[in-house]
Each structure stands twice: as C-alpha cells, then as structure tokens.
Design an enzyme around this catalytic site. Structure first.
Site, PDB file in Angstrom:
ATOM      1  N   LYS A 121      -3.208  -9.831  -3.818  1.00 48.38           N
ATOM      2  CA  LYS A 121      -3.307  -9.793  -2.347  1.00 48.38           C
ATOM      3  C   LYS A 121      -3.632 -11.167  -1.770  1.00 48.38           C
ATOM      4  O   LYS A 121      -3.230 -11.456  -0.652  1.00 48.38           O
ATOM      5  CB  LYS A 121      -4.315  -8.732  -1.889  1.00 48.38           C
TER       6      LYS A 121
ATOM      7  N   LYS B 184       2.971   0.558  -0.292  1.00 49.37           N
ATOM      8  CA  LYS B 184       3.252   1.003   1.076  1.00 49.37           C
ATOM      9  C   LYS B 184       3.276  -0.144   2.080  1.00 49.37           C
ATOM     10  O   LYS B 184       3.845  -0.034   3.141  1.00 49.37           O
ATOM     11  CB  LYS B 184       2.295   2.107   1.510  1.00 49.37           C
TER      12      LYS B 184
ATOM     13  N   LYS C   8       5.321  -2.983  -8.497  1.00 54.92           N
ATOM     14  CA  LYS C   8       4.840  -1.668  -8.068  1.00 54.92           C
ATOM     15  C   LYS C   8       5.397  -1.328  -6.671  1.00 54.92           C
ATOM     16  O   LYS C   8       5.480  -2.202  -5.811  1.00 54.92           O
ATOM     17  CB  LYS C   8       3.306  -1.716  -7.999  1.00 54.92           C
TER      18      LYS C   8
HETATM   19  P1  ATP Z   1      -1.141  -1.245  -0.179  1.00 53.46           P
HETATM   20  O1  ATP Z   1       0.306  -1.610  -0.219  1.00 53.46           O
HETATM   21  O2  ATP Z   1      -1.714  -1.200   1.213  1.00 53.46           O
HETATM   22  O3  ATP Z   1      -1.985  -2.006  -1.154  1.00 53.46           O
HETATM   23  P2  ATP Z   1      -0.728   1.034  -1.908  1.00 53.46           P
HETATM   24  O4  ATP Z   1       0.643   1.583  -1.672  1.00 53.46           O
HETATM   25  O5  ATP Z   1      -0.933   0.238  -3.128  1.00 53.46           O
HETATM   26  O6  ATP Z   1      -1.221   0.265  -0.622  1.00 53.46           O
HETATM   27  P3  ATP Z   1      -3.250   2.505  -1.849  1.00 53.46           P
HETATM   28  O7  ATP Z   1      -3.756   3.091  -0.599  1.00 53.46           O
HETATM   29  O8  ATP Z   1      -3.862   1.228  -2.294  1.00 53.46           O
HETATM   30  O9  ATP Z   1      -1.668   2.297  -1.836  1.00 53.46           O
HETATM   31  O10 ATP Z   1      -3.365   3.571  -3.018  1.00 53.46           O
HETATM   32  C1  ATP Z   1      -3.587   4.951  -2.877  1.00 53.46           C
HETATM   33  C2  ATP Z   1      -3.407   5.607  -4.224  1.00 53.46           C
HETATM   34  O11 ATP Z   1      -2.032   5.593  -4.604  1.00 53.46           O
HETATM   35  C3  ATP Z   1      -4.158   4.902  -5.356  1.00 53.46           C
HETATM   36  O12 ATP Z   1      -4.685   5.869  -6.230  1.00 53.46           O
HETATM   37  C4  ATP Z   1      -3.091   4.115  -6.064  1.00 53.46           C
HETATM   38  O13 ATP Z   1      -3.388   3.891  -7.427  1.00 53.46           O
HETATM   39  C5  ATP Z   1      -1.890   5.036  -5.914  1.00 53.46           C
HETATM   40  N1  ATP Z   1      -0.632   4.285  -5.952  1.00 53.46           N
HETATM   41  C6  ATP Z   1      -0.255   3.318  -5.071  1.00 53.46           C
HETATM   42  N2  ATP Z   1       0.967   2.860  -5.374  1.00 53.46           N
HETATM   43  C7  ATP Z   1       1.370   3.543  -6.492  1.00 53.46           C
HETATM   44  C8  ATP Z   1       2.557   3.512  -7.297  1.00 53.46           C
HETATM   45  N3  ATP Z   1       3.556   2.693  -7.012  1.00 53.46           N
HETATM   46  N4  ATP Z   1       2.629   4.349  -8.356  1.00 53.46           N
HETATM   47  C9  ATP Z   1       1.616   5.197  -8.648  1.00 53.46           C
HETATM   48  N5  ATP Z   1       0.482   5.276  -7.921  1.00 53.46           N
HETATM   49  C10 ATP Z   1       0.348   4.462  -6.853  1.00 53.46           C
END
Ligand code: ATP
Ligand code: LTN
Length: 334
Positions: free
Chosen positions: A115, A200, A197
C-alpha cells in the site's frame, strides 16, 4: 468470553464495492459459523481511512457493506453486525497495543509495503500501525477464530504474537486467535493480471468482478479475462489465468477441479469463460436482489448498526476493564 460459545470475529473495509475475492475468500464462509460460535462481523471504517476516502462515498459504502453482510446470509439476530467507529474501544485498545508492537515487526508487513508503494504520496502513520488496530479488533472480543483470505495471514500471526507477549507480561488477558483460511478460494487473482490479488480498490475495472455487477457486465469481464497461451482448460502452475478461473467456477458450482477439467475437455477458453460468467452471475443474483431490498431501507440498517454497536461495546468494555486493571491505569468506575 462466553462460557457457552467460542467467538468468531472478522471485518471488511468499506473501501470500495466488494469483489468476488472478498465474497469467496471471506464473507461467504461467515454464515457457516453463526450457529456454533458467537460471531462479530464488523465494517472496519477506521481501517479504510488509512487510504484517502471521499467522505460521502465512505458513508454510503459503510451502509452498503453492512447490507451485503446481511444479503450474504448473516442474520442480525444471530450475529453481532456493527461498524468499527461506533465502538470507541477499538481505537483505544489499538493505541495500547501500539505500545506492545515493535517498529521492526510492522516494517515487515507486506500489506504495508504494497500500500505504501501504491500511495507513495500518503504513507501515513495509520497505514503503518494498521495491523495493531486489526489486532485490537480481534483481541477485544476474545476471538478464537478469524475467517480471512490468505493475504491477512501475516496480520493474524502478528496478532497472535502481540497477544502472547501481553499474556506473558501481565498474565492471561487475551485469547490467542487462529486464522480460518478457505483452501481453494484463499486468494482469488485479478482478471487483468493473474499474478496479482483481486482487490476492491483496483482502478482497472476489468481486473475485478464486483458482487453487485449486473449479469452482462460479469459475463463481459470474464470474457476479457487474461488467460494463458494454449487452449486447454487445465489447472496448472504455468497457467495462472485459467487456474484462477477454474477456482472461481469450482467455488460457484461446487464441482471439483477434476470435474471442471473433464467438463471442458476438448472445448476452448471461450466456452469455458462464458460458463464461469454464467455460474458467477447466477450465484450472485439472490445476493443482489436482497441487497437492493435492504439498501432501500436505511432505517432498518441503522437499527441493525445501533443494536450491534451496543452489544459490541458492552462486550468490548469487559476486555478493556481487564486490560486497564492489568497494566495499572487508574479506574474511577468502581
Ligand atoms: P482493498 O483493495 O481496499 O485493500 P480488499 O479487496 O483487499 O480491499 P479487504 O476489505 O481488505 O479487501 O478484505 C476483506 C476480506 O476479504 C479479507 O478477509 C481479505 O483477506 C479477503 N480478500 C480480499 N481480497 C481477496 C481475494 N482476492 N481473494 C480472497 N480473499 C480476499
Ligand atoms: N485487515 C483486513 C480487514 C480487517 C480485519 C479485521 C479482518 C480489519 N480488522 C479483523 C479480520 C479481523 C483487510 O485488510 N482485509
């Protein structure tokens, strides 16, 4: 904390529209724990502000994330659903744990490194200490199990280390939690770059499939998904794009990887991608319908938030009073 039931805690940031990565990696499994555990599922808005947010968007997404929890099957009567900033004990314990977490430990966190690279103009202290706030979320409720995607494993390990360290100095204070990481869907990859990965907050819309995307958009995104050379639908290390799609298809249909490979033997990527899109859209349709119903009823969502935060604050206060007593803060409430 509860004599009768063990505790589950998890959180999702209201930092964007949730993706199928969030759904398959985390939220989909949340409801599985509702009967046997005491579950807290939190919308972690304080975590989201480590990256700049537009205030109106953050507010709207907080409601939406809560609505999605419910739409994904979390009954507010059986789970404590709440918003992190409504329970001040999170920030309070977060500060205390900052004083029991080493600079070197936080420097090793890969999410911080990623980040900071993405937000080079805003590497703030909150981004750095984010994992101690996460540890506070979990430890406040004496949680045993934390369902998350694999990207959070390192933060969970740090949470365990902090809890053990605290317990060693002050005697048993916190339950030491375990991560619960789904095997097949622990890391759903980006459709634009299968080495990355799915996230969002990715600015490339073709990289993610959102839980709320309409069917035609879902199908179009899967059609455009980056795949590998060759044309065989086979799960293999040198085929990260196709393997990711196989995992997604298998998660939405309940078919094993072997069954999926057999189903598409002799067929090309085109047929396969269409099938993945359809399976995903069909599985998400009921969630989307329920989401639309819930977001139309803001008063109901506020009622859930209010009741959830009251229950959570009550439970968090028990841990806080124990923590205060243990390390010598004066307490006038007796
Ligand atoms: P950001 O892009 O804002 O960092 P993010 O998509 O990584 O967000 P989070 O809110 O940080 O999402 O994560 C919420 C949950 O979803 C966490 O348990 C995280 O491990 C899971 N998660 C996020 N992205 C993935 C993915 N690509 N595959 C599996 N699990 C995920
Ligand atoms: N750090 C997590 C979100 C999160 C969380 C938590 C997950 C904040 N607090 C407590 C589980 C338990 C993330 O970025 N995905």
């Amino acid at each position: 904390m509860y004599k009768d039931k063990k505790v589950v805690f998890s959180g999702v940031q209201p930092s964007g529209v949730l993706t199928i990565g969030n759904y398959l990696g985390a939220i989909r499994s949340f409801a599985d724990f509702s009967e046997t555990y005491h579950c807290y599922y939190c919308v972690v808005d304080e975590h989201a502000i480590t990256v700049r947010q537009v205030p109106a968007d953050l507010r709207r997404r907080t409601y939406e994330t809560l609505a999605l929890y419910i739409a994904c099957g979390l009954d507010p009567e059986k789970n404590t659903l709440f918003v992190q900033s409504h329970v001040s004990a999170h920030a309070e314990l977060g500060w205390i744990l900052d004083c029991y977490t080493m600079f070197g430990e936080l420097s090793r966190m890969t999410q911080f490194k990623d980040k900071s690279a993405k937000n080079a103009d805003n590497i703030n202290a909150g981004l750095f200490t984010y994992p101690t706030l996460m540890a506070a979320d979990i430890l406040l409720y004496q949680s045993e199990l934390v369902p998350v995607g694999v990207d959070q494993k390192q933060h969970l390990e740090l949470t365990r280390d902090i809890a053990l360290r605290f317990n060693q100095i002050y005697g048993d204070t916190f339950v030491v939690p375990d991560a619960y990481i789904p095997k097949e869907t622990a890391k759903i990859m980006s459709l634009a770059d299968p080495e990355k990965k799915m996230s969002k907050s990715d600015e490339n819309e073709n990289a993610t499939v959102r839980i709320l995307d309409p069917k035609d958009v879902i199908i179009r995104k899967f059609k455009r998904a980056v795949t590998d050379s060759g044309s065989e639908v086979r799960y293999a290390e040198d085929k990260p794009g196709v393997s990711n799609l196989i995992s997604i298809y298998s998660a939405f249909t309940g078919k094993t990887v072997g069954e999926v490979e057999r189903e598409f033997a002799g067929k090309g990527y085109g047929d396969f991608k269409l099938a993945v899109g359809e399976a995903c859209a069909d599985a998400l349709a009921p969630v989307q319908a329920e989401f639309a119903r819930l977001t139309a009823d803001k008063a109901y969502l506020e009622d859930v938030m209010r009741k959830g935060s009251e229950a959570a604050a009550h439970d968090a206060a028990r841990t806080m009073s124990k923590v205060r007593r243990k390390f010598g803060f004066t307490d006038l409430r007796r």
